[in-house]
Design an enzyme around this catalytic site. Structure first.
Site, PDB file in Angstrom:
ATOM      1  N   GLU A   1       0.829  -1.215   0.000  1.00 28.75           N
ATOM      2  CA  GLU A   1       0.000   0.000   0.000  1.00 28.75           C
ATOM      3  C   GLU A   1       0.862   1.264   0.000  1.00 28.75           C
ATOM      4  O   GLU A   1       0.418   2.320   0.462  1.00 28.75           O
ATOM      5  CB  GLU A   1      -0.957   0.022   1.195  1.00 28.75           C
ATOM      6  CG  GLU A   1      -1.948  -1.120   1.230  1.00 28.75           C
ATOM      7  CD  GLU A   1      -2.870  -1.135   0.028  1.00 28.75           C
ATOM      8  OE1 GLU A   1      -3.688  -0.225  -0.119  1.00 28.75           O
ATOM      9  OE2 GLU A   1      -2.757  -2.076  -0.780  1.00 28.75           O
TER      10      GLU A   1
ATOM     11  N   THR B   1       5.315   2.103   0.064  1.00 25.20           N
ATOM     12  CA  THR B   1       6.425   1.886   0.984  1.00 25.20           C
ATOM     13  C   THR B   1       6.628   3.078   1.929  1.00 25.20           C
ATOM     14  O   THR B   1       6.091   4.166   1.711  1.00 25.20           O
ATOM     15  CB  THR B   1       7.738   1.659   0.221  1.00 25.20           C
ATOM     16  OG1 THR B   1       8.052   2.872  -0.499  1.00 25.20           O
ATOM     17  CG2 THR B   1       7.611   0.505  -0.758  1.00 25.20           C
TER      18      THR B   1
END
Length: 406
Positions: free
Chosen positions: A383, A385
């Site tokens: 989702e 880094t």
């Protein structure tokens, strides 16, 4: 103003989710960590329970996020505080990930793709897809964090879209009933042409190429999917098919405003589990932890515990704010990224430090500490880094565009 006291309804849901985590997830956590790719059959009994809670307006796992239909009653007034699908999902996912992150990601009908459906679907699409189990397919072999670099294509052919491409690292990619696929309807128009498509599991041309072997969350399957002349109905494109160059691909990016606080919640849940286990170990060892004496006057392990606990509390509050803003129709892209960045980094720090401070017990498989440290790492990666979240936060704070600050 945000109210940090959870209403009675959400407390009841969180308690139910905690019971699931304690009575179902914890007892089988090690079993499916050692049996990667084996489907957790115990979760089948949860399917009807999840559906029942969904009908009542809540979720057990919370990975779905959610929204009300676009009616006046669904919009909070200027003086009201709303705690809706996003807050409900957050408090529940914290509890289930206290039990097991991989099993949470395997709960039927609670896939990350459901957040995309909740974020950008029309009311008609919400009726059709509101109760499916949807995974989310964004990443490709040619890119990771740069979501605008999508090369998968979608071409309209009569009343059907024809999709071609390869998607990797798709969580629940083999088990879900539907996949939300990011694809470009016109590559010459750049990121503005990237749209979300709901692809049923049995769509012709969709196949699973392989399952990944992973460091953690082994109870959850992570798949590579191939789309080869994959045909889906025309109205399976989420939201509007219009390509708006000025808006860019902000529509599909709204998905992350829902999912990033939930990933933060996953990190908060597993980190809390590690803190509780560590506190028990320190108590057994006779290490006293005081909240009134200065940290430098305490045992080194106690001082470290206090630091970790404070870090956890900060992550928890950031996630609550991001979810609350989403429920109250306030733009939360900055807060969602802040919550995800803080919680992801804190969880890896907390779980690894718990392994270290627990010594032999932490490194062995006698406890779940070493497993939690492995599971937590993905929460700082998928989702978006850690580095991408920091970049987004910097752009929002400095008022820079993606072209101006890379």
């Amino acid at each position: 103003m945000i109210n940090l006291e959870l209403p009675k309804k959400l407390r009841a849901q969180a308690n139910q989710a905690h019971q699931v985590a304690a009575e179902i997830f914890r007892p089988i956590s090690r079993k499916y960590d050692l049996a990667e790719h084996e489907y957790p059959v115990e979760l089948d009994t949860m399917a009807s329970m999840v559906e029942g809670m969904s009908d009542a307006g809540g979720e057990i796992g919370g990975a779905a996020g959610g929204r009300e239909k676009d009616s006046e009653s669904a919009k909070p007034s200027k003086t009201a505080n709303a705690n809706g699908g996003n807050m409900s999902a957050l408090v529940n996912v914290i509890e289930t990930c206290w039990g097991d992150v991989g099993l949470t990601l395997s709960i039927p009908y609670q896939g990350l793709g459901n957040s995309a459906i909740a974020a950008v679907s029309t009311d008609e699409q919400l009726d059709r897809f509101g109760k499916v189990w949807a995974s989310m397919a964004i990443t490709e072999p040619s890119f990771g964090s740069d979501s605008a670099a999508v090369t998968t294509t979608a071409v309209l052919d009569g009343d059907e879209w024809v999709l071609n491409g390869e998607k990797i690292f798709v969580t629940a990619g083999e088990r879900s009933t539907h996949i939300v696929v990011w694809a470009s309807v016109d590559k010459s128009l750049g990121r503005a042409a990237i749209k979300s498509f709901v692809v049923p599991r049995d769509a012709p041309g969709l196949s699973v190429a392989r399952l990944e072997h992973k460091l953690g969350i082994k109870a959850s399957d992570t798949a590579t999917l191939l789309l080869e002349d994959c045909r889906i109905p025309k109205d399976n494109l989420l939201g509007s098919a219009e390509v708006n160059a000025e808006k860019g691909f902000a529509g599909v990016m709204q998905t992350f405003d829902n999912t990033r606080p939930l990933v933060a919640g996953m990190a908060i849940g597993v980190a809390r589990a590690a803190l509780e286990e560590l506190r028990s170990i320190l108590d057994e060892a006779g290490v006293q932890i005081s909240y009134t004496a200065p940290a430098y006057n305490q045992h080194a392990a106690a001082a470290e515990f206090l630091r970790l606990e404070a870090d956890w509390e900060a992550a928890h509050l950031l996630a609550l704010r991001a979810a609350w803003m989403a429920d109250n129709k306030e733009p939360n892209s900055l807060q969602a990224s802040m919550a995800k960045a803080k919680a992801g980094r804190s969880a890896t720090d907390i779980t690894l430090k718990a392994v270290e401070l627990a010594g032999n017990y932490g490194y062995s498989e006698r406890l779940l500490l070493e497993k939690w440290s492995r599971d937590s790492k993905i929460l700082d990666i998928f989702e978006g880094t850690q580095q991408i979240q920091q970049l987004i936060v910097a752009r929002r704070v400095l008022g820079k565009t993606s072209a101006e600050l890379k």
